[in-house]
Design a protein around this motif. Structure first.
Motif, PDB file in Angstrom:
ATOM      1  N   ASP A 299       0.866  -1.174   0.000  1.00 26.36           N
ATOM      2  CA  ASP A 299       0.000   0.000   0.000  1.00 26.36           C
ATOM      3  C   ASP A 299       0.906   1.228   0.000  1.00 26.36           C
ATOM      4  N   ASP A 300       1.129   1.769  -1.163  1.00 23.74           N
ATOM      5  CA  ASP A 300       2.094   2.837  -1.356  1.00 23.74           C
ATOM      6  C   ASP A 300       1.565   3.741  -2.470  1.00 23.74           C
ATOM      7  N   PRO A 301       1.780   5.032  -2.391  1.00 21.71           N
ATOM      8  CA  PRO A 301       1.289   5.934  -3.450  1.00 21.71           C
ATOM      9  C   PRO A 301       1.780   5.559  -4.846  1.00 21.71           C
ATOM     10  N   ARG A 302       2.959   4.940  -4.926  1.00 25.32           N
ATOM     11  CA  ARG A 302       3.489   4.561  -6.235  1.00 25.32           C
ATOM     12  C   ARG A 302       2.682   3.458  -6.890  1.00 25.32           C
ATOM     13  N   ALA A 303       1.845   2.755  -6.141  1.00 31.31           N
ATOM     14  CA  ALA A 303       1.005   1.696  -6.701  1.00 31.31           C
ATOM     15  C   ALA A 303      -0.148   2.258  -7.531  1.00 31.31           C
TER      16      ALA A 303
ATOM     17  N   LEU B 156      -3.817  -5.488  -6.991  1.00 35.59           N
ATOM     18  CA  LEU B 156      -3.443  -6.872  -7.273  1.00 35.59           C
ATOM     19  C   LEU B 156      -2.490  -6.897  -8.465  1.00 35.59           C
ATOM     20  N   VAL B 157      -1.428  -7.675  -8.330  1.00 34.17           N
ATOM     21  CA  VAL B 157      -0.476  -7.865  -9.420  1.00 34.17           C
ATOM     22  C   VAL B 157      -0.385  -9.359  -9.708  1.00 34.17           C
ATOM     23  N   ALA B 158      -0.612  -9.725 -10.962  1.00 31.57           N
ATOM     24  CA  ALA B 158      -0.496 -11.117 -11.377  1.00 31.57           C
ATOM     25  C   ALA B 158       0.708 -11.264 -12.300  1.00 31.57           C
TER      26      ALA B 158
END
Length: 108
Positions: free
Chosen positions: A50-54, A59-61
């Protein structure tokens, strides 16, 4: 012919739906078949930090295919991928997922 690494980023607001997707990806290497045999080399999904850069992606697959042709099959004909898309329909917000793919380095 090099392997293909594909990353797909989703914006799924509900934690329960994220967990469903993680569980589905964890079985994709045996569920996805081509010519009666599993063809995906590796599939996994997880939550990013949980970061602003996300940028809101939750979700990352990561999916690894033997070839680009196998990835194309996944997109157009794979029943397991169609099930995954049906499961996520209406649960992903802010447009379709972001998908990028590249040749996988031999050392990876």
């Amino acid at each position: 012919m090099s392997k293909i690494m594909r990353l797909t980023l989703f914006k799924i607001p509900e934690p329960a739906h994220i967990e469903e997707a993680i569980a589905k990806y964890s079985t994709m290497t045996k569920d996805a078949v081509k010519d009666g045999k599993p063809y995906i080399l590796n599939a996994a999904a997880s939550r990013p930090y949980d970061d602003p850069r996300a940028k809101g992606y939750t979700l990352v697959a990561r999916t690894v295919f033997p070839s680009k042709a196998d990835m194309d099959y996944y997109d157009t004909e794979c029943a397991a991928h169609q099930e995954l898309k049906a499961m996520l329909k209406g649960k992903v917000v802010d447009g379709p997922p972001l998908t990028v793919f590249m040749d996988m380095p031999e050392s990876a």
